[in-house]
Design a protein around this motif. Structure first.
Motif, short mmCIF file in Angstrom:
data_model
loop_
_atom_site.label_atom_id
_atom_site.label_comp_id
_atom_site.label_asym_id
_atom_site.label_seq_id
_atom_site.Cartn_x
_atom_site.Cartn_y
_atom_site.Cartn_z
N LYS A 149 0.82 -1.21 0.00
CA LYS A 149 0.00 0.00 0.00
C LYS A 149 0.86 1.27 0.00
O LYS A 149 0.36 2.38 -0.26
CB LYS A 149 -0.91 -0.03 1.24
N GLY A 150 2.15 1.12 0.30
CA GLY A 150 3.05 2.27 0.36
C GLY A 150 3.05 2.96 1.70
O GLY A 150 3.58 4.08 1.83
N ASP A 151 2.48 2.31 2.74
CA ASP A 151 2.47 2.88 4.09
C ASP A 151 3.68 2.32 4.84
O ASP A 151 3.59 1.34 5.58
CB ASP A 151 1.17 2.51 4.81
N TYR A 152 4.83 2.98 4.68
CA TYR A 152 6.08 2.42 5.19
C TYR A 152 6.24 2.58 6.70
O TYR A 152 6.97 1.81 7.33
CB TYR A 152 7.26 3.04 4.44
N ALA A 153 5.56 3.55 7.28
CA ALA A 153 5.61 3.69 8.73
C ALA A 153 4.97 2.47 9.39
O ALA A 153 5.55 1.84 10.28
CB ALA A 153 4.90 4.97 9.17
N GLU A 154 3.76 2.13 8.95
CA GLU A 154 3.08 0.96 9.51
C GLU A 154 3.81 -0.34 9.14
O GLU A 154 3.82 -1.29 9.92
CB GLU A 154 1.62 0.90 9.02
N ALA A 155 4.41 -0.37 7.96
CA ALA A 155 5.17 -1.56 7.55
C ALA A 155 6.36 -1.78 8.47
O ALA A 155 6.62 -2.91 8.91
CB ALA A 155 5.63 -1.42 6.10
N ASP A 156 7.07 -0.70 8.79
CA ASP A 156 8.21 -0.82 9.71
C ASP A 156 7.76 -1.25 11.09
O ASP A 156 8.40 -2.08 11.75
CB ASP A 156 8.95 0.51 9.80
N LEU A 157 6.64 -0.69 11.57
CA LEU A 157 6.14 -1.02 12.89
C LEU A 157 5.74 -2.50 12.96
O LEU A 157 6.10 -3.20 13.92
CB LEU A 157 4.95 -0.13 13.26
N ALA A 158 5.02 -2.97 11.94
CA ALA A 158 4.60 -4.38 11.92
C ALA A 158 5.81 -5.30 11.84
O ALA A 158 5.85 -6.35 12.50
CB ALA A 158 3.65 -4.64 10.76
N SER A 159 6.81 -4.92 11.06
CA SER A 159 8.04 -5.72 10.98
C SER A 159 8.76 -5.76 12.32
O SER A 159 9.31 -6.79 12.72
CB SER A 159 8.97 -5.15 9.91
N ALA A 160 8.76 -4.62 13.02
CA ALA A 160 9.38 -4.57 14.35
C ALA A 160 8.65 -5.48 15.32
O ALA A 160 9.27 -6.19 16.13
CB ALA A 160 9.40 -3.14 14.87
N VAL A 218 3.87 5.76 19.52
CA VAL A 218 3.93 5.26 20.90
C VAL A 218 4.28 3.77 20.92
O VAL A 218 5.11 3.32 21.72
CB VAL A 218 2.58 5.50 21.63
N LYS A 219 3.66 2.99 20.03
CA LYS A 219 3.96 1.55 19.97
C LYS A 219 5.43 1.32 19.59
O LYS A 219 6.10 0.45 20.16
CB LYS A 219 3.04 0.87 18.95
N ALA A 220 5.90 2.09 18.60
CA ALA A 220 7.30 1.95 18.20
C ALA A 220 8.24 2.35 19.34
O ALA A 220 9.26 1.70 19.58
CB ALA A 220 7.57 2.81 16.97
N ILE A 227 8.67 -0.42 21.86
CA ILE A 227 9.61 -1.46 21.44
C ILE A 227 11.05 -0.99 21.59
O ILE A 227 11.92 -1.72 22.05
CB ILE A 227 9.32 -1.89 19.98
N VAL A 228 11.31 0.25 21.20
CA VAL A 228 12.67 0.80 21.31
C VAL A 228 13.15 0.78 22.76
O VAL A 228 14.32 0.47 23.04
CB VAL A 228 12.72 2.24 20.76
N ASN A 229 12.25 1.05 23.67
CA ASN A 229 12.64 1.18 25.08
C ASN A 229 12.44 -0.09 25.90
O ASN A 229 12.65 -0.07 27.12
CB ASN A 229 11.85 2.33 25.74
N THR A 230 12.08 -1.16 25.24
CA THR A 230 11.95 -2.43 25.94
C THR A 230 13.33 -2.93 26.31
O THR A 230 14.24 -2.97 25.48
CB THR A 230 11.25 -3.49 25.07
N LYS A 231 13.50 -3.31 27.57
CA LYS A 231 14.80 -3.81 28.02
C LYS A 231 15.07 -5.18 27.43
O LYS A 231 14.16 -6.02 27.37
CB LYS A 231 14.84 -3.88 29.55
N PRO A 232 16.30 -5.43 26.97
CA PRO A 232 16.64 -6.73 26.42
C PRO A 232 16.40 -7.83 27.45
O PRO A 232 16.66 -7.66 28.64
CB PRO A 232 18.14 -6.62 26.09
N ILE A 233 15.90 -8.98 26.97
CA ILE A 233 15.69 -10.13 27.82
C ILE A 233 16.98 -10.93 27.91
O ILE A 233 17.55 -11.32 26.89
CB ILE A 233 14.55 -11.02 27.28
N LYS A 234 17.47 -11.11 29.11
CA LYS A 234 18.71 -11.87 29.29
C LYS A 234 18.39 -13.33 29.52
O LYS A 234 17.57 -13.68 30.36
CB LYS A 234 19.49 -11.31 30.49
N ASN A 235 19.06 -14.20 28.74
CA ASN A 235 18.84 -15.65 28.90
C ASN A 235 19.58 -16.15 30.13
O ASN A 235 20.64 -15.69 30.46
CB ASN A 235 19.34 -16.39 27.66
#
Length: 472
Positions: A417-428, A459-461, A464-472
């Motif tokens: 559709k050419g909506d690259y903002a939503e495409a990036d968010l869904a890919s993230a 806000v959703k993006a 995700i950016v500010n989610t702390k990495p999960i340590k195994n």
């Protein structure tokens, strides 16, 4: 097959030897993870990246139908308990948290009647209803505290012994309390298993179902484990000894007024269809044809062979077999789903759309089938389908928010559709659900630059950016 009613001899010998503190802590943690094992254990690769899961709308619906009455009488109906299928061929079922029952596909394949797998699910529900995992964690915490005290006392004795020239006595002072504490832990776990057996029979009685299938399952594995249990120390087992457990279960189960009650014929057919589907998708074609030879003209046998045929490259023959199945049951949504999936994977996405639309309709909008339809619309490479795909995928993801595949297809639809903002968010979002947190943060960071600050997408993006990495 292995039998987790028994602790492997090597484990028992290690316990008898009295392991040092760190090893004890690891074993205690392992006991919590394996608290409700029926048979077998976690696959080794699952311990590192989480268990490999299988998703199938037909099988999951059947398991929901199996568990619903049991969860209701157990008081867990409103807890959103899910049955999750593990990609493992061994016969195994377990709980590892308070909201999911894990079942290996091997258990589904090997259970000959609905009652057998329902009995397994009733046993696992007994663990959930009894709060066994949280209670066991408390026991582990107390045991670890006791172990620290025992180690400190033992080390003090070891130092005193070394000064007196009695080094071996000091080592025994460290080892003996550890072995005693571990025996106490294992005894507690055996009691939990016995309680889960009793609870399972209670739930089956309350729902008017036989506990014969539960008894048959444990009896089978008891017979398989008799040789390996010979000479084993019953106090070094995390589960009751097989023969002892089966005798107790037999007495309890046979006292039920529903002991001789048979499964409903329609439910047995659904069960047989599920087993055929598991075989068709998960086993080699020669194995499928041994289980379901051409001389077997039953509906489950034809189902298994049709799946095996499409999976191994003969699309034309597979479609012919699937169409024949549809003629027998024209309102079976899963036959249309299979046809659509075969066409999609056979590089015919446009032809897959119609049967998948029908499958969605007949299944009352099953989200997994909706995602397959969305995937076909995206794969058709027809931009006119992009908006419809987005709508369908968003609806499916609202009910299956942890499905990475749905977000991947949604990203592609937005890209069309050419909506690259939503495409990036869904890919993230897809990357995050796959556990690839670096890629998820990178894509979310790019998405933030495309959204207006403060909008829902931004806000959703940002989350995700500010989610702390999960340590195994």
């Amino acid at each position: 097959m292995t039998d987790a009613l028994l602790t492997p001899p090597s484990e028992a010998s290690r316990v008898r030897a009295g392991l040092p503190g760190k090893s004890f802590a690891r074993r205690a943690t392992a006991i919590v993870t394996a608290a409700a094992l029926l048979v077998g254990s976690w696959p080794a690769h699952a311990q590192q990246g989480g268990p490999p899961l299988l998703r199938d709308a037909e099988t999951e619906q059947l398991l929901r139908d199996y568990t619903r009455p049991i969860l209701r009488v157990a008081g867990l109906e409103k807890q959103n308990i899910q049955v999750v299928i593990i990609n493992d061929p061994t016969f195994n079922a377990f709980v590892a948290d308070g909201r999911r029952i894990f079942v290996n596909y091997g258990a589904l394949r090997e259970s000959e009647t609905p009652n057998q797998i329902i009995g397994v699910l009733a046993h696992e529900t007994g663990h959930l209803a009894g709060g066994h995992l949280s209670k066991l964690r408390e026991q582990v915490s107390r045991a670890q505290t006791q172990m620290i005290i025992a180690m400190l006392l033992g080390l003090g004795a070891a130092v005193a012994g070394a000064r007196a020239g009695a080094g071996s006595a000091g080592a025994a002072a460290v080892a003996a309390p550890q072995a005693a504490i571990m025996r106490t832990m294992l005894s507690y776990q055996r009691q939990q298993e016995e309680n889960a057996d009793k609870a399972g029979v209670k739930f089956l009685n309350a729902t008017g179902q036989s506990s014969k299938g539960m008894y048959e399952t444990f009896k089978r594995f008891s017979e398989q484990g008799l040789y390996s249990s010979r000479g084993a120390d019953p106090y070094n087992q995390s589960h009751p000894m097989p023969a002892e457990r089966v005798r107790a279960l037999e007495e309890l189960a046979k006292s039920s007024p529903y002991w001789d009650k048979k499964d409903d014929a329609a439910l047995q057919l659904r069960h047989d269809m599920m087993r055929a589907k598991v075989s068709g998708f998960m086993e080699r074609s020669d194995t499928v044809y041994r289980r379901y030879p051409p001389s077997n003209d039953s509906l489950p046998a034809r189902y298994a062979r049709a799946i095996a045929t499409y999976r191994h490259g003969d699309l034309r023959s597979a479609l012919s077999q699937i169409d024949a199945l549809i003629k027998v049951q024209p309102n079976n949504p899963y036959f249309y789903e299979l046809k659509g999936q075969a066409l999609l994977e056979g590089a015919k996405p446009n032809e897959a759309i119609a049967p998948l639309r029908r499958a969605v309709q007949l299944s009352n909008n099953a989200p997994l089938i909706e995602m397959l339809l969305g995937q076909s619309l995206v794969a058709s490479d027809n931009k006119a389908y992009a908006e419809e795909a987005i709508k369908i995928l968003r609806t499916a993801l609202s009910r299956e928010p942890e499905a990475a595949l749905g977000y991947t297809q949604l990203a592609m639809a937005y890209g069309r559709k050419g909506d690259y903002a939503e495409a990036d968010l869904a890919s993230a979002q897809a990357a995050y659900l796959r556990g690839d947190q670096k890629t998820a943060r990178d894509l979310a960071s790019r998405a933030k630059t495309r959204f207006a600050i403060g909008t829902p997408g931004w806000v959703k993006a940002d989350d995700i950016v500010n989610t702390k990495p999960i340590k195994n």
